[in-house]
Design a protein around this motif. Structure first.
Motif: not given
Lengths: 201, 201, 201, 201
Positions: A158, A161, A165, A195, A198-201, B168, B198-199
């Motif tokens: 996670d 990535f 990203s 980014t 967000k991706l890790l929340s 990705l 999410k994004l």
DNA sequence: CATGAATGAGGTTTCATTCAT
DNA sequence: AATGAATGAAACCTCATTCAT
């Protein structure tokens, strides 16, 4: 000139040609030698083959970049400051040079097989580098947890990535959206940072 | 065999070698001819040079892939189903073959300069393909807005980046995290889908 | 179309290419076929090889020229008229076309070895032609003796050289002295004629 | 070996093959290299292409021959002695070697178009050579006037043709009349000399 | 007869690598 | 240690010729 210094001199010549070139396989030993102001035969005093030279040159560049990134990461700065500095580093690399190498680094996920023949030659150093890269990414994550940006440290995939990203964000923007349809510098850095969040929340 | 059919036959031979090969520049015309069970000279009846052949082969593959993606996108399916199918398509491409080409497509943002020499030969068809690609991405976004997954259609850059990032996700996982440290197939597809959500939220 | 007619059709195509070309060895079978509006394979229905075709084409041309010369030589005309007509024939050939062939004929003394590989293929017809040529030259000489222009018939070498030299006169003039430094048409024909007279007196 | 010396070495190898060969276009680079006892690749260290090498070789030969002729022309000798020496030079060239080249020189008037493709590569040096040739011929004429052999210096065309014709005499004889039907060495030289005299009287 | 797609031998040229100096 | 002349393997491409239709 000591051996290691001379080799670096040759690396720089090779790297500048790699960046100028459309096709790495078309680079000639004689061109590298000329660029480095040495004789063609001298190259073989330092490298056993052209491929070896190319592979080492890329490794050299990658190491330098990782070091550069790590140096930019200071404990005394906040996470966001550090993260932003990392992104700036990516951007400055793109703006200036070593685009080929950049593709090599950031897109190693999908692009590395393009260089498999090189990879076999740089397997060890490349693996070492990927480890360094991973460690650096982890330092980033840990800092973000430490600073309370992220509540709990997520699984390896996670965060790996998320950072990739985030870097993809600035790269895509730089390559395709400069100008009218895109954002300004401040905005894109902010977007890349978000980014990650967000991706890790 | 009609000319176009024969050319496609040669494309397939070339593509299979491109995929097997570590280094596109090392592929020999004679190998492509052998793979296609034709004489070396015959290749030159259909293509003016090796570079031309390689460039056309890649263009052919890209077109086929884009068409395949677009065909998989059905109005009667929900957005999530469609999106998932698209991701599956990427994965199946990676698992089976055409890894080189995949890198070419999905990473064209950062990797396209790796192929500059090809690009010059396929400039027109490549631009056309990028347009197709963009149109397909936009169809995805529109569908997601239509289905109420996304509240409002975001700016071009945002949705382009969201989809790229999502792809990705599956690529990184496939390449580096298969096995112990990763997720199972269902989970990674879900994760990639969530990345998009999410994004853009 | 009867075989012989078709062959002549191909000869004409080949000859026109020979004249256009800088280098006979660079002429391609496919070009000859195209010029003759026939298929490449058809050429091989009439000739066993490209070299054979080229050799026969030249032989065909040479025969035509000799015949043309001989036809121009009339018993009812005076020697000088006949001789002048022959020289005009050479000039018209140069002005119009078949310069390559002309070199071949008139300069066979020093130039024929350039075509040795052809010569071996056209040995018989070439020898026959040289005999025709010689006979024609002899007819000229005999006429000049008969008309009292030359007192006594000189040895073979002498009259052969005299006529060759006479032809060289118009050729050199045509090629290098056209314009300011040369003579007008009437004068050069006269000079060439006088060369014959002088050399045999 | 200095570069120019090495090139001359390669010229000699090429020229000997040109003379042995029936067809200049059939000569292979590898043959020239073997004849010169060097590697195929070495040829390309000194010449950019096969055509370049052939063209330069011929130019080299022509220069050497012109120089040789000019050296043979001594002020202290009578005109007839000088003229005879020049003719002997032509004959010795024919007897020994460089027959192709000889055709090139003496018949350049009518034969030069045979070499158009070479000429384009050697245009400058060829023009220079033709000038040298002309100057040499003029020196001959002037000497003949000076020695009172010819009363008054004739126009350019006349003396150029007279000398060419004189050379044609020995060439025709050498090529076609050796043996029974011809003259002995002394006689043919005398005949060629007389041709010059007759044509300019 | 006519054809032209298919062929592959053959030639040119490139360039990584060696090695004598 | 440094060089660059020499090398020849390797690869591209051409085109005369064949042969199935």
């Amino acid at each position: 000139m000591p051996t290691e210094k001379k080799k670096e001199f040759i690396y720089e010549a090779a790297l500048s040609l790699i960046d100028e070139s459309d096709d790495v396989s078309k680079i000639k030993v004689v061109d590298i030698a000329e660029k480095a102001n040495i004789g063609k035969g001298t190259v073989y005093e330092y490298f056993s083959s052209k491929e070896q030279l190319i592979a080492e040159s890329i490794t050299y560049m990658l190491k330098k970049w990782i070091n550069h990134l790590e140096d930019s990461f200071g404990e005394e700065r906040s996470f966001k400051e550090n993260y932003t500095l990392m992104l700036e580093s990516v951007l400055s690399l793109m703006e200036k040079k070593h685009r080929t190498i950049l593709g090599f680094i950031s897109m190693s996920e999908s692009g590395s097989h393009l260089y498999k023949s090189l990879n076999s030659l740089m397997k060890d150093s490349f693996e070492e580098l990927q480890k360094s890269n991973l460690q650096f990414y982890e330092k980033i994550v840990d800092k973000s947890v430490e600073d309370g940006i992220i509540e709990e440290k997520p699984p390896l995939f996670d965060w790996y990535f998320a950072i990739s990203s985030s870097i993809l964000c600035v790269i895509i923007h730089e390559k395709h959206f400069e100008g009218d349809v895109g954002y300004n510098h401040q905005e894109i850095i902010e977007k890349a940072y978000n980014t990650y969040i967000k991706l890790l929340s």
